[in-house]
Design an enzyme around this catalytic site. Structure first.
Site, PDB file in Angstrom:
ATOM      1  N   CYS A  84       0.734  -1.268  -0.105  1.00  0.00           N
ATOM      2  CA  CYS A  84       0.108   0.048   0.017  1.00  0.00           C
ATOM      3  C   CYS A  84       0.801   1.408  -0.072  1.00  0.00           C
ATOM      4  CB  CYS A  84      -1.069   0.063   1.347  1.00  0.00           C
ATOM      5  SG  CYS A  84      -2.154  -1.386   1.122  1.00  0.00           S
ATOM      6  N   HIS A 138      -1.704   6.429   2.265  1.00  0.00           N
ATOM      7  CA  HIS A 138      -1.545   5.645   3.335  1.00  0.00           C
ATOM      8  C   HIS A 138      -1.355   6.280   4.890  1.00  0.00           C
ATOM      9  CE1 HIS A 138      -1.367   1.235   4.956  1.00  0.00           C
ATOM     10  NE2 HIS A 138      -0.807   2.161   5.905  1.00  0.00           N
ATOM     11  N   HIS A 335      -2.473  -1.844  -6.017  1.00  0.00           N
ATOM     12  CA  HIS A 335      -1.927  -2.957  -6.624  1.00  0.00           C
ATOM     13  C   HIS A 335      -2.849  -4.058  -6.591  1.00  0.00           C
ATOM     14  CE1 HIS A 335      -2.332  -3.737  -2.408  1.00  0.00           C
ATOM     15  NE2 HIS A 335      -1.723  -2.770  -2.274  1.00  0.00           N
TER      16      HIS A 335
END
EC number: 3.1.6.13
Length: 550
Positions: A84, A138, A335
């Site tokens: 992340c 994040h 992702h």
């Protein structure tokens, strides 16, 4: 009817809306253009291209498919690191992980690497009101505990209040007790605050759109959705879309014989969940019992359909507010996520299942004709409606592209000056890009022509990388801290092959040693699309690979 807002939520919204009013005054002075396109950037957590518009026949994603039907969809888009924080910092700054020097969660790039500009920061500096809802950066050290405020945002980002319950014991098990499980379908009325984070994010994003409708300044709104990130905590009714008898295993559920141990992801994060711990699975290879594998896949797909409803409500509101004809929409994920392929689960690898992501752009008047008065481009579609028809993407490109290209592409589509290419090295340069500008894909001569865009995909390469602490899988193989990184796996993906070398890495100097090769992987896409048969020959070495690096 939406659940009642908490006092905290109302307080945040009041502060935000008053901040918007202040921001509008200052931003209008910076940019008096009234016809600039707005930007809605939707970032999803852990979403592989398991969507109808990407050819998945099982997953119900009618709202995302509808977006794709008016958009340009990239079939071969890849993240630069399948975890992340590093991925988000990479594509939000337009720099690769070796430039941001973030391979874990434990540093802030502006202090640790360079004072690199971000996508929202660039739009803010060009007169946009920039807003963040949900998980965009994040949270934590990697975004300075502020989601990169005040650099990137016109006012403090919003995080849903129910986010704090994601990893707590809110999953009711067969024993009637609450657990911190991997599989966590819930009765929404039974969870704390009577709501879920993504629902709250959608509600807040819609409120901001309502406020911005009358703005004299263009807006940049980033909305980050949590699902299908683990735990799979979603409204339980979505399970009904995926009866277990319809759920198949991954087509290649075994660990390939030729897979180097350093390349394997031992999925330590899901092992920490109570329901997985109860299975007493051996480390590092498992396997997970077959019936539980099906349940994981069921809950992942159910989480995707739940996510789709939130995207649908957000886009329907954009339509209702008559903003669809003046707003660029970009949809992507940080992702992918392995669902049993190669005997792996989660991300944390260089395989396609971990790095391949959806990438969809809607540009009013370019990817689709401008809507007529009263016409709705994005009416809400119910995934439970069995009569809904699968919508084909409006335009598709087969070219390989990278998430690091998001920055220059969004800037160009919005009519801003595209940042220059980065010199080497570029640590001292605040504004530049390491990704390609994808604007050429949006220059359509005629919207009725062949929807597959021409080009020579063999000229294109996508780069990914992943760190490891050891040659063999161990407890921190998935998420090693910088100081523990001993090996870096650099991976090249072309239309024909995926080529990876695992080389020695010095974390103090951030330096890879391509003469110190620990292992290699070579998979030919045509004959081995699942990447199960490693054809790497140790004698090939790393010289060729180093020549191909960006």
């Amino acid at each position: 009817m939406p659940p009642p807002r908490t006092g905290r939520g109302l307080l945040w919204l009041g502060l935000v809306l008053s901040s918007v009013c202040v921001a509008l005054g200052s931003e209008t002075q910076a940019n008096s253009t009234t016809d600039a396109l707005n930007v809605l950037l939707i970032i999803v957590d852990d979403l592989r291209p398991s969507l109808g518009c990407y050819g998945d026949k099982l997953v119900r994603s009618p709202n995302i498919d509808q977006l794709a039907s008016h958009s340009l969809l990239f079939q071969n888009a890849f993240a630069q690191q399948a975890v992340c924080a590093p991925s988000r910092v990479s594509f939000l700054t337009g720099r690769r992980p070796d430039t941001t020097r973030l391979y874990d969660f434990n540093s802030y790039w502006r202090v640790h690497a360079g004072n690199f500009s971000t996508i929202p920061q660039y739009f803010k500096e060009n007169g946009y009101v920039t807003m963040s809802v949900g998980k965009v950066f994040h949270p934590g050290i990697s975004s300075n505990h502020t989601d990169d405020s005040p650099y990137s945002w016109s006012f403090p980002p919003y995080h849903p209040s129910s986010e704090k319950y994601e990893n707590t014991k809110t999953c009711r098990g067969p024993d009637g007790e609450l657990h911190a499980n991997l599989l966590c379908p819930v009765d929404v009325l039974d969870v704390p605050e009577g709501t879920l984070p993504d629902k709250q994010s959608t509600e807040q994003a819609i409120q901001l759109l309502e406020k911005m409708k009358t703005s004299a300044s263009p807006f940049f709104l980033a909305v980050g959705y949590h699902k299908p990130h683990i735990p799979f905590r979603y409204p339980k009714e979505f399970q009904k879309l995926y009866p277990l008898e319809n759920i198949t295993l991954a087509p290649d559920p075994e660990v390939p014989d030729g897979l180097p141990p350093v390349a394997y992801n031992p999925w330590m994060d899901i092992r920490q969940r109570e329901d997985v711990q109860a299975l007493n699975i051996s480390v590092p290879y498992g396997p997970i019992p077959v019936d539980f594998q099906r349940k994981i896949r069921q809950s992942y797909f159910a989480s995707v359909s739940y996510l789709d409803t939130q995207v649908g409500r957000l886009l329907s509101a954009l339509d209702d507010l008559q903003l669809a004809n003046s707003t660029i929409i970009a949809f992507t994920s940080d992702h992918g996520w392995a669902l049993g392929e190669h005997g792996e689960w989660a991300k944390y690898s260089n395989f396609d299942v971990a790095t391949h992501v959806p990438l969809i752009f809607y540009v009013p008047g370019r990817t689709a004709s401008l809507p007529e008065a009263g016409e709705k481009l994005f009416p809400y579609l119910d995934p439970f409606d069995s009569a809904s028809q699968l919508m084909e993407p409006g335009r598709q490109s087969m070219d390989l592209v990278e998430l690091v290209s998001l920055f220059p592409t969004l800037a160009g589509l919005a009519g801003l000056q595209v940042p220059p290419r980065c010199p080497v090295p570029s640590f001292h340069v605040e504004l530049c890009r390491e990704g390609k500008n994808l604007l050429k894909h949006f220059r359509f001569r005629d919207l009725e022509e062949d929807p597959y865009l021409p080009g020579n995909p063999r000229e294109l390469i996508a780069y990914s990388q992943y760190p490891r602490p050891s040659d063999i899988p161990q407890w921190n193989s998935d998420k090693p801290s910088l100081k523990d990184i001993k090996i870096m796996g650099y991976s090249i993906r072309t239309i024909d092959y995926r080529y990876t070398v695992w080389v020695g890495f010095n974390p103090d100097e951030f330096l890879a040693n391509f003469s110190d090769i620990h292992a290699g992987e070579l998979y030919f896409v045509d004959s081995d699309p699942l990447q199960d048969h490693n054809m790497y020959n140790d004698s090939q070495g790393g010289d060729l690979f180093q020549l191909l690096m960006p």
